[in-house]
Design a protein around this motif. Sequence first.
Motif, PDB file in Angstrom:
ATOM      1  N   VAL A 147     -11.509  -0.357   9.704  1.00 15.42           N
ATOM      2  CA  VAL A 147     -10.109  -0.837   9.099  1.00 15.42           C
ATOM      3  C   VAL A 147      -9.824  -0.409   7.543  1.00 15.42           C
ATOM      4  O   VAL A 147     -10.913  -0.439   6.977  1.00 15.42           O
ATOM      5  N   VAL A 148      -8.666  -0.402   7.182  1.00 18.91           N
ATOM      6  CA  VAL A 148      -8.301  -0.856   5.907  1.00 18.91           C
ATOM      7  C   VAL A 148      -7.708  -1.973   5.591  1.00 18.91           C
ATOM      8  O   VAL A 148      -7.043  -2.584   6.481  1.00 18.91           O
ATOM      9  N   ALA A 149      -8.432  -2.955   4.751  1.00 18.41           N
ATOM     10  CA  ALA A 149      -8.052  -4.283   4.640  1.00 18.41           C
ATOM     11  C   ALA A 149      -8.137  -4.513   3.146  1.00 18.41           C
ATOM     12  O   ALA A 149      -8.499  -3.903   2.427  1.00 18.41           O
ATOM     13  N   ARG A 150      -7.179  -5.395   3.087  1.00 19.73           N
ATOM     14  CA  ARG A 150      -6.799  -6.176   1.685  1.00 19.73           C
ATOM     15  C   ARG A 150      -7.215  -7.641   1.691  1.00 19.73           C
ATOM     16  O   ARG A 150      -7.298  -8.360   2.475  1.00 19.73           O
ATOM     17  N   LEU A 151      -8.151  -7.693   0.482  1.00 20.87           N
ATOM     18  CA  LEU A 151      -8.959  -8.860   0.300  1.00 20.87           C
ATOM     19  C   LEU A 151      -8.671  -9.355  -1.209  1.00 20.87           C
ATOM     20  O   LEU A 151      -9.232  -8.640  -2.080  1.00 20.87           O
ATOM     21  N   GLY A 152      -7.782 -10.503  -1.284  1.00 22.66           N
ATOM     22  CA  GLY A 152      -7.252 -10.527  -2.687  1.00 22.66           C
ATOM     23  C   GLY A 152      -6.878  -9.312  -3.216  1.00 22.66           C
ATOM     24  O   GLY A 152      -5.600  -9.022  -2.707  1.00 22.66           O
ATOM     25  N   ASP A 153      -7.201  -8.981  -4.546  1.00 25.58           N
ATOM     26  CA  ASP A 153      -6.431  -7.853  -5.116  1.00 25.58           C
ATOM     27  C   ASP A 153      -7.061  -6.569  -4.649  1.00 25.58           C
ATOM     28  O   ASP A 153      -6.462  -5.353  -5.339  1.00 25.58           O
ATOM     29  N   GLU A 154      -8.010  -6.332  -3.842  1.00 26.04           N
ATOM     30  CA  GLU A 154      -8.735  -5.221  -3.635  1.00 26.04           C
ATOM     31  C   GLU A 154      -8.248  -4.649  -2.200  1.00 26.04           C
ATOM     32  O   GLU A 154      -8.117  -5.274  -1.351  1.00 26.04           O
ATOM     33  N   VAL A 155      -8.234  -3.178  -2.160  1.00 24.81           N
ATOM     34  CA  VAL A 155      -7.995  -2.633  -0.672  1.00 24.81           C
ATOM     35  C   VAL A 155      -9.235  -2.045  -0.351  1.00 24.81           C
ATOM     36  O   VAL A 155      -9.908  -1.192  -1.211  1.00 24.81           O
ATOM     37  N   THR A 156     -10.139  -2.228   0.947  1.00 24.44           N
ATOM     38  CA  THR A 156     -11.364  -1.603   1.162  1.00 24.44           C
ATOM     39  C   THR A 156     -11.226  -1.260   2.495  1.00 24.44           C
ATOM     40  O   THR A 156     -10.527  -1.582   3.450  1.00 24.44           O
ATOM     41  N   VAL A 157     -12.065  -0.216   2.846  1.00 21.36           N
ATOM     42  CA  VAL A 157     -12.363   0.548   4.099  1.00 21.36           C
ATOM     43  C   VAL A 157     -13.636  -0.093   4.740  1.00 21.36           C
ATOM     44  O   VAL A 157     -14.749   0.050   4.059  1.00 21.36           O
ATOM     45  N   LYS A 158     -13.714  -0.734   5.713  1.00 27.96           N
ATOM     46  CA  LYS A 158     -15.096  -1.272   6.379  1.00 27.96           C
ATOM     47  C   LYS A 158     -14.904  -1.389   7.856  1.00 27.96           C
ATOM     48  O   LYS A 158     -13.808  -1.069   8.474  1.00 27.96           O
ATOM     49  N   ARG A 159     -16.074  -1.871   8.353  1.00 25.93           N
ATOM     50  CA  ARG A 159     -15.835  -1.925   9.882  1.00 25.93           C
ATOM     51  C   ARG A 159     -15.506  -3.350  10.205  1.00 25.93           C
ATOM     52  O   ARG A 159     -16.244  -4.225   9.549  1.00 25.93           O
ATOM     53  N   PHE A 160     -14.634  -3.601  11.196  1.00 26.47           N
ATOM     54  CA  PHE A 160     -14.269  -4.833  11.270  1.00 26.47           C
ATOM     55  C   PHE A 160     -14.927  -5.674  12.404  1.00 26.47           C
ATOM     56  O   PHE A 160     -15.499  -5.170  13.484  1.00 26.47           O
ATOM     57  N   MET A 161     -15.331  -7.080  12.164  1.00 18.95           N
ATOM     58  CA  MET A 161     -16.135  -7.831  13.066  1.00 18.95           C
ATOM     59  C   MET A 161     -15.747  -9.346  12.934  1.00 18.95           C
ATOM     60  O   MET A 161     -15.456  -9.881  12.064  1.00 18.95           O
ATOM     61  N   ARG A 162     -15.175  -9.871  14.286  1.00 21.61           N
ATOM     62  CA  ARG A 162     -14.747 -11.132  14.229  1.00 21.61           C
ATOM     63  C   ARG A 162     -15.713 -11.904  15.202  1.00 21.61           C
ATOM     64  O   ARG A 162     -16.025 -11.527  16.499  1.00 21.61           O
ATOM     65  N   SER A 163     -16.260 -13.161  15.051  1.00 20.91           N
ATOM     66  CA  SER A 163     -17.252 -13.845  15.800  1.00 20.91           C
ATOM     67  C   SER A 163     -16.883 -15.358  15.474  1.00 20.91           C
ATOM     68  O   SER A 163     -16.941 -15.735  14.292  1.00 20.91           O
ATOM     69  N   GLY A 164     -16.854 -16.042  16.310  1.00 11.81           N
ATOM     70  CA  GLY A 164     -16.689 -17.428  16.563  1.00 11.81           C
ATOM     71  C   GLY A 164     -15.505 -18.090  15.142  1.00 11.81           C
ATOM     72  O   GLY A 164     -15.656 -18.826  14.516  1.00 11.81           O
ATOM     73  N   GLY A 165     -14.481 -16.877  15.343  1.00 12.31           N
ATOM     74  CA  GLY A 165     -13.442 -17.501  14.153  1.00 12.31           C
ATOM     75  C   GLY A 165     -13.721 -16.873  12.925  1.00 12.31           C
ATOM     76  O   GLY A 165     -13.019 -17.036  11.926  1.00 12.31           O
ATOM     77  N   GLN A 166     -14.995 -16.339  12.607  1.00 11.04           N
ATOM     78  CA  GLN A 166     -15.340 -15.661  11.206  1.00 11.04           C
ATOM     79  C   GLN A 166     -14.939 -14.294  11.280  1.00 11.04           C
ATOM     80  O   GLN A 166     -15.298 -13.699  12.175  1.00 11.04           O
ATOM     81  N   ILE A 176       0.818  -1.161  -0.098  1.00 11.71           N
ATOM     82  CA  ILE A 176       0.058   0.114  -0.065  1.00 11.71           C
ATOM     83  C   ILE A 176       1.062   1.168  -0.036  1.00 11.71           C
ATOM     84  O   ILE A 176       0.442   2.171  -0.362  1.00 11.71           O
ATOM     85  N   LEU A 177       2.026   1.080   0.670  1.00  8.59           N
ATOM     86  CA  LEU A 177       2.966   2.409   0.516  1.00  8.59           C
ATOM     87  C   LEU A 177       3.933   2.358  -0.527  1.00  8.59           C
ATOM     88  O   LEU A 177       5.039   2.768  -0.156  1.00  8.59           O
ATOM     89  N   ALA A 178       3.870   1.476  -1.566  1.00 10.14           N
ATOM     90  CA  ALA A 178       4.707   1.601  -2.744  1.00 10.14           C
ATOM     91  C   ALA A 178       4.943   2.882  -3.103  1.00 10.14           C
ATOM     92  O   ALA A 178       3.659   3.729  -3.162  1.00 10.14           O
TER      93      ALA A 178
END
Length: 224
Positions: A168-187, A111-113
């Motif tokens: 958060v800023v997250a990378r999923l595959g080839d995409e960078v996205t801004v979303k709200r993070f939620m972890r529940s039961g390992g998911q 991301i900082l390239a």
Amino acid sequence: MSVKLTARQQQILELIRSEISRTGFPPTRAEIARALGFKSANAAEDHLRALARKGTIELTAGASRGIRLLGAAAGAAAESGASGGLASSVAGPVTQLFVPLVGRVAAGSPILAAEHVEREVGIEPSLFTQTPDYLLRVRGLSMRDAGILDGDLLAVRKTPDARNGQIVVARLGDEVTVKRFMRSGGQIQLLPENPDFNPIVVTAQDDFSLEGIAVGLIRATPLH
């Protein structure tokens, strides 16, 4: 206890103080190398990293002027400016932090390239509860109801971890996205703040990583 610096480190620290007092901004690595006769900016970078380890400066990755004086070093720069009758003009920029502004991120690259950085932006660290490492230009309206609009500059602190509910800023595959993070039961779910968008469910097979958490926002578009 005072920090023991080598003669060269002291010379570089004085140069940084001098440039901040003279112009309001720290020098680039190339300017340090030129002023002190180094063959390359890499030599200046090595000395700056040593100063950072000794706690006299703070460095920001990806920013050519990302040098911030700390503690007694910052105080000395302010006093130097005041003695020249420039206290009012120098006091602000002494603590100004220069961070990279990241635009569109190409698939698969850090991301900082360098090719992602549009320019460096001077900000006051006091604007944010945590010091950001970079600003990300927001694309789209998936976080509209959280007050994050297309074109806004999201202040981001680099970290591989996040708590539930953090933006958060997250990378999923080839995409960078801004979303709200939620972890529940390992998911993990990445939740939008706009009913027109669907949550993203992260599976074990997905190429997923956290690029950082949001620590503030700069509105880049005028209010109507």
